[in-house]
Design a protein around this motif. Structure first.
Motif, mmCIF file in Angstrom:
data_model
loop_
_atom_site.group_PDB
_atom_site.id
_atom_site.type_symbol
_atom_site.label_atom_id
_atom_site.label_comp_id
_atom_site.label_asym_id
_atom_site.label_seq_id
_atom_site.Cartn_x
_atom_site.Cartn_y
_atom_site.Cartn_z
ATOM 1 N N LYS A 143 79.944 47.724 31.413
ATOM 2 C CA LYS A 143 78.263 47.259 32.015
ATOM 3 C C LYS A 143 77.960 46.287 31.306
ATOM 4 C CE LYS A 143 77.023 51.960 33.634
ATOM 5 N NZ LYS A 143 75.718 53.060 33.700
ATOM 6 N N ASP A 145 79.879 43.794 30.565
ATOM 7 C CA ASP A 145 81.012 42.570 30.985
ATOM 8 C C ASP A 145 80.181 41.417 31.519
ATOM 9 O OD1 ASP A 145 82.843 40.754 31.961
ATOM 10 O OD2 ASP A 145 84.386 42.580 31.915
ATOM 11 N N ARG A 151 82.700 43.557 36.335
ATOM 12 C CA ARG A 151 82.003 44.603 35.803
ATOM 13 C C ARG A 151 81.568 45.471 36.855
ATOM 14 N NH1 ARG A 151 77.877 41.901 34.424
ATOM 15 N NH2 ARG A 151 76.504 41.759 36.234
#
Length: 286
Positions: A143, A145, A151
């Protein structure tokens, strides 16, 4: 010897289950089937009672819906026993790769994990607190990313694997692990906790993971834990006025997952149950 080679080569073999060429996928599946047949022949005492009495797996497992690709049916008993016998050696290393800084490796690790879930079924409960902790940390990493596409893909993959796990792991195993972590109970801190507390990001990951697992669990198994789940998700620590907005959002989303699973039974009975057991002032407004 041969058994050592099984454990070394198995991760490479099952990685072909997600090969782009379908014929390669089928060759890998056939190879596991051959290994399963050989396992049955070499371990007759391990399977004779199961075969004679027709006992094959935990009765609480959810086998009602289909399995993810490339599986077209439930693997045979021999295949499942073979995979289970050779997974322990590399399973923790696989969980560690779920939070690798290279997104491609994370995706491949999630694919391998989904295959192992199908084969291992309820036997995933071995050291299950560590498994859940690893997945929650991987979800938190995903989350955060910076690449939006990666993501979204990785988060969706992880939640799908959690839903698949929920089909085979009884809530009596995972609910007691989740509840203290989603409310931020200090007694449940881990090496991933920050300053002896569960951070907002960690709690959100655990709540998301819980919601995904509840989607896969059989509804008759969830009934035993409704009171505990409702009370935890609607505590001030999760939905109070001073609670972080993202924790509120995830808590209510997971609460809605529970409602969606239960609405097929009887809406009136559900509301009566909540009013009696969950200490809500106005359940209907929720």
């Amino acid at each position: 010897d041969r058994y050592d080679h099984h454990q070394r080569l198995l991760p490479y073999l099952i990685s072909f289950f997600h090969d782009n060429v379908e014929s390669t996928q089928q060759m890998a599946i056939a190879a596991i089937a051959n290994c399963g047949g050989q396992y049955i022949a070499e371990h007759p005492n391990e399977v004779i009672e199961r075969c004679q009495h027709g006992v094959d797996g935990d009765l609480s497992c959810n086998h009602a819906t289909g399995l993810p690709m490339p599986f077209k049916k439930r693997p045979s008993l021999g295949e499942r026993l073979f995979i289970r016998a050779n997974t322990k050696r590399f399973f923790k290393a696989l969980l560690a790769e779920l939070r690798n800084w290279i997104s491609k490796i994370r995706k491949r690790s999630i694919e391998l994990l989904s295959i192992l879930v199908v084969y291992c079924e309820e036997h995933l409960t071995m050291d299950f607190p560590y498994t859940l902790q690893s997945i929650a940390v991987a979800l938190r990493v995903a989350k955060s990313d910076e690449d939006g596409k990666d993501r979204c893909d990785i988060v969706c993959q992880l939640l799908s694997v959690c839903s698949l796990m929920g089909r085979f792991v009884d809530p009596g195993t995972y609910v007691p692990i989740f509840l203290p972590r989603i409310i931020g109970d200090e007694s449940s801190v881990t090496t991933y906790s920050e300053g002896g507390l569960h951070s907002v990001a960690v709690r959100i990951s655990y709540i998301s993971t819980l919601g995904a697992m509840l989607r896969g669990t059989r509804i008759d198994r969830i009934h035993f834990f409704l009171k505990d789940l409702f009370e935890a998700l609607l505590r001030p620590e999760c939905v109070g006025n001073t609670t972080d907005e993202n924790i509120k959002k995830e808590s209510l989303s997971t609460f809605i997952v529970l409602l969606d699973r239960l609405l097929d039974t009887n809406t009136g009975q559900l509301i009566a149950f909540c009013e009696k057991n969950c200490s809500l002032k106005d359940v209907k407004s929720l």
